[in-house]
Structures are given as C-alpha cells and as structure tokens.
Design a protein around this motif. Structure first.
Motif, PDB file in Angstrom:
ATOM      1  N   ALA A  24       0.834  -1.212   0.000  1.00 58.06           N
ATOM      2  CA  ALA A  24       0.000   0.000   0.000  1.00 58.06           C
ATOM      3  C   ALA A  24       0.863   1.253   0.000  1.00 58.06           C
ATOM      4  CB  ALA A  24      -0.929  -0.006   1.209  1.00 58.06           C
ATOM      5  N   ARG A  25       1.948   1.250   0.773  1.00 56.84           N
ATOM      6  CA  ARG A  25       2.830   2.420   0.802  1.00 56.84           C
ATOM      7  C   ARG A  25       3.411   2.694  -0.585  1.00 56.84           C
ATOM      8  NH1 ARG A  25       3.935   0.242   5.822  1.00 56.84           N
ATOM      9  NH2 ARG A  25       5.708  -0.995   5.061  1.00 56.84           N
ATOM     10  N   LEU A  26       3.846   1.638  -1.253  1.00 48.72           N
ATOM     11  CA  LEU A  26       4.419   1.799  -2.589  1.00 48.72           C
ATOM     12  C   LEU A  26       3.369   2.219  -3.609  1.00 48.72           C
ATOM     13  CD1 LEU A  26       6.863  -1.247  -2.648  1.00 48.72           C
ATOM     14  CD2 LEU A  26       7.486   1.168  -2.718  1.00 48.72           C
ATOM     15  N   PHE A  27       2.202   1.598  -3.545  1.00 50.11           N
ATOM     16  CA  PHE A  27       1.138   1.961  -4.476  1.00 50.11           C
ATOM     17  C   PHE A  27       0.753   3.432  -4.299  1.00 50.11           C
ATOM     18  CE2 PHE A  27      -0.564  -2.677  -4.581  1.00 50.11           C
ATOM     19  CZ  PHE A  27       0.415  -3.015  -5.499  1.00 50.11           C
ATOM     20  N   ARG A  28       0.741   3.891  -3.062  1.00 46.49           N
ATOM     21  CA  ARG A  28       0.369   5.286  -2.796  1.00 46.49           C
ATOM     22  C   ARG A  28       1.475   6.235  -3.284  1.00 46.49           C
ATOM     23  NH1 ARG A  28      -1.904   7.795   2.935  1.00 46.49           N
ATOM     24  NH2 ARG A  28      -2.364   9.878   2.123  1.00 46.49           N
ATOM     25  N   GLN A  29       2.720   5.856  -3.060  1.00 42.29           N
ATOM     26  CA  GLN A  29       3.844   6.715  -3.443  1.00 42.29           C
ATOM     27  C   GLN A  29       4.058   6.758  -4.955  1.00 42.29           C
ATOM     28  OE1 GLN A  29       7.115   5.020  -1.265  1.00 42.29           O
ATOM     29  NE2 GLN A  29       6.325   5.669   0.729  1.00 42.29           N
ATOM     30  N   LYS A  30       3.993   5.596  -5.591  1.00 41.37           N
ATOM     31  CA  LYS A  30       4.371   5.495  -7.003  1.00 41.37           C
ATOM     32  C   LYS A  30       3.206   5.240  -7.949  1.00 41.37           C
ATOM     33  CE  LYS A  30       8.130   3.429  -8.065  1.00 41.37           C
ATOM     34  NZ  LYS A  30       9.191   2.453  -8.321  1.00 41.37           N
ATOM     35  N   GLY A  31       2.089   4.806  -7.387  1.00 34.25           N
ATOM     36  CA  GLY A  31       0.975   4.377  -8.219  1.00 34.25           C
ATOM     37  C   GLY A  31       1.080   2.890  -8.500  1.00 34.25           C
ATOM     38  N   ASP A  33       0.501   1.145 -11.278  1.00 32.79           N
ATOM     39  CA  ASP A  33       1.128   0.783 -12.546  1.00 32.79           C
ATOM     40  C   ASP A  33       2.652   0.850 -12.485  1.00 32.79           C
ATOM     41  OD1 ASP A  33      -1.304   0.274 -13.738  1.00 32.79           O
ATOM     42  OD2 ASP A  33      -1.509   2.301 -14.553  1.00 32.79           O
ATOM     43  N   LYS A  34       3.194   1.820 -11.747  1.00 37.83           N
ATOM     44  CA  LYS A  34       4.644   2.023 -11.721  1.00 37.83           C
ATOM     45  C   LYS A  34       5.361   1.220 -10.637  1.00 37.83           C
ATOM     46  CE  LYS A  34       4.466   6.633 -13.776  1.00 37.83           C
ATOM     47  NZ  LYS A  34       4.793   8.078 -13.614  1.00 37.83           N
ATOM     48  N   THR A  35       4.615   0.527  -9.817  1.00 41.98           N
ATOM     49  CA  THR A  35       5.212  -0.303  -8.765  1.00 41.98           C
ATOM     50  C   THR A  35       5.409  -1.718  -9.288  1.00 41.98           C
ATOM     51  OG1 THR A  35       4.111   0.993  -7.042  1.00 41.98           O
ATOM     52  CG2 THR A  35       4.929  -1.172  -6.410  1.00 41.98           C
ATOM     53  N   THR A  36       6.562  -2.309  -9.006  1.00 48.22           N
ATOM     54  CA  THR A  36       6.838  -3.669  -9.452  1.00 48.22           C
ATOM     55  C   THR A  36       6.720  -4.645  -8.281  1.00 48.22           C
ATOM     56  OG1 THR A  36       9.217  -3.570  -9.004  1.00 48.22           O
ATOM     57  CG2 THR A  36       8.457  -2.768 -11.166  1.00 48.22           C
ATOM     58  N   VAL A  37       6.493  -5.900  -8.621  1.00 43.66           N
ATOM     59  CA  VAL A  37       6.440  -6.945  -7.598  1.00 43.66           C
ATOM     60  C   VAL A  37       7.785  -7.046  -6.894  1.00 43.66           C
ATOM     61  CG1 VAL A  37       6.148  -9.419  -7.204  1.00 43.66           C
ATOM     62  CG2 VAL A  37       4.621  -8.229  -8.783  1.00 43.66           C
ATOM     63  N   LYS A  38       8.862  -6.857  -7.637  1.00 46.62           N
ATOM     64  CA  LYS A  38      10.197  -6.908  -7.044  1.00 46.62           C
ATOM     65  C   LYS A  38      10.355  -5.837  -5.970  1.00 46.62           C
ATOM     66  CE  LYS A  38      15.129  -6.625  -8.161  1.00 46.62           C
ATOM     67  NZ  LYS A  38      16.134  -6.375  -9.211  1.00 46.62           N
ATOM     68  N   TYR A 110      -6.285   4.918   1.209  1.00 44.24           N
ATOM     69  CA  TYR A 110      -5.981   5.755   0.051  1.00 44.24           C
ATOM     70  C   TYR A 110      -6.001   4.920  -1.232  1.00 44.24           C
ATOM     71  CZ  TYR A 110      -3.532   9.044  -2.997  1.00 44.24           C
ATOM     72  OH  TYR A 110      -3.185   9.875  -4.035  1.00 44.24           O
ATOM     73  N   VAL A 111      -5.341   3.782  -1.198  1.00 44.77           N
ATOM     74  CA  VAL A 111      -5.299   2.915  -2.379  1.00 44.77           C
ATOM     75  C   VAL A 111      -6.691   2.410  -2.718  1.00 44.77           C
ATOM     76  CG1 VAL A 111      -4.409   0.725  -3.282  1.00 44.77           C
ATOM     77  CG2 VAL A 111      -2.896   2.259  -2.028  1.00 44.77           C
TER      78      VAL A 111
END
Length: 201
Positions: A24-31, A33-38, A110-111
C-alpha cells in the motif's frame, strides 16, 4: 492443477497485514502501474519468488489489499455504532467514524479509494461486490431512519447513500491536518446538512 491468476495462498494474518501494508505504501507513493512486484518484495525483505508464492500477480496483491481495507472499514463502522439504539445517533457516529478512517493517513484506505480502477474483469467485479457489502451497512442505517419516518418523503434513499458516501470520500482528497477545518468541523457540518436537508423537522 495450477492456481488461477489471482488466487491467493492463505498466510498468517500478521504476515498478510505486513505485506499488504508495504504494498500500500508503494502503491500510494508510485501508483499501482509504476510499482513492481520486485519492489514490493524488497520492501517486505522477501525474495520475489516467496512473494509470488503468496500472490501470483501484482493485481492479486491489490485485490487482497482492498479486501483488507474494506474489512477494516466495516469493522470501524460496526464498532462506532455498536451499542447505539437511536438511528439518528447511529448515523452520526457512523459518519464521524468514516471521516476518521479517511483522514487517518492509512495507505490502504488511500489505495482503496483511488486505485480500484486499476482492476479489471473478475477482480474489479469482486471489489465492487465487497464495496456494495460495506454500503449495505449504510443502507441499513438509512432504512432504520426511514422506518421510523424520520426522513423526508421526497428524499431518494439510494441517492442519499451514493451521494453522501461520495461526498465523504472526497474529503480524503482535500483534508489538511492542521488546516482550516478539523475532522470534527467537517462531521458537524455534514450533520447540519443532513438535519436541514434530509430529516423531517
């Protein structure tokens, strides 16, 4: 037989919340689409293969994240109105609890609000079904008011729920901690609008 694309392998609840919190933190920060599983795996201190075992796709992570956020929202609302027998007070407490959840800084909330459009097909349908279940809690409160003849006859109950929740959810986009309005100010204003525009006098 292999797993379906978005089928999730059951994990311990603490692990689930840890992984989904990091995502969730990554999805919120980067979106989304731009977040990878890695990147999610690295944020969890896991190997990508270990994360893939639990969640076979990035979309399956988003689905479970939203599922957890809705579980938390439902629990928060149910807790807020528990013990309240008066329909008016139930609705008021429910509104305040929903606002507190929205502005509490939760990455998951948020997400949930802003990334659900990233879902497609069956995953999107599942989230709409889960969202509808949450809205049933609000429908029940509105129905309770209606059954006691407290709502004006010209007020459409479904529109009241849809527009009311939409207006509350939008608070998450403009609320500023330490800004002009407190959560209490917003809750009080919403209640004045309901009393003057929805309830019988």
């Amino acid at each position: 037989m292999g797993r379906k694309k978005n089928q999730v392998t059951p994990v311990a609840e603490t692990d689930r919340e840890f992984v989904l919190g990091a995502a969730a933190r990554l999805f919120r920060q980067k979106g989304f689409d731009k977040t990878t599983v890695k990147e999610i795996a690295e944020a969890c201190g896991m190997l990508p293969g270990s994360l893939h075992y639990r969640y076979p796709s990035k979309e399956s992570i988003l689905v479970d994240l939203m599922r957890l956020a809705l579980e938390q929202a439902s629990a928060s609302l149910s807790e807020a109105i528990r013990g309240e027998s008066e329909p008016l007070e139930q609705l008021r407490q429910g509104i305040n609890a929903h606002l507190e959840l929205l502005v509490g800084g939760s990455d998951m909330v948020y997400v949930l609000l802003f990334e659900w459009r990233s879902l497609q097909g069956q995953s999107r349908k599942e989230m709409i079904d889960l969202r509808d279940r949450y809205e049933l809690l609000w429908s029940a409160m509105i129905q309770s008011l209606s059954s006691q003849n407290l709502i004006r006859a010209d007020v459409d109950r479904d529109l009241l729920r849809l527009i009311g929740l939409g207006a509350l959810n939008w608070v998450a986009t403009w609320f500023n901690e330490g800004g002009r309005y407190t959560v209490k100010d917003i809750g009080d204003f919403v209640w004045v609008v309901i009393k003057d525009g929805v309830l019988k006098r």
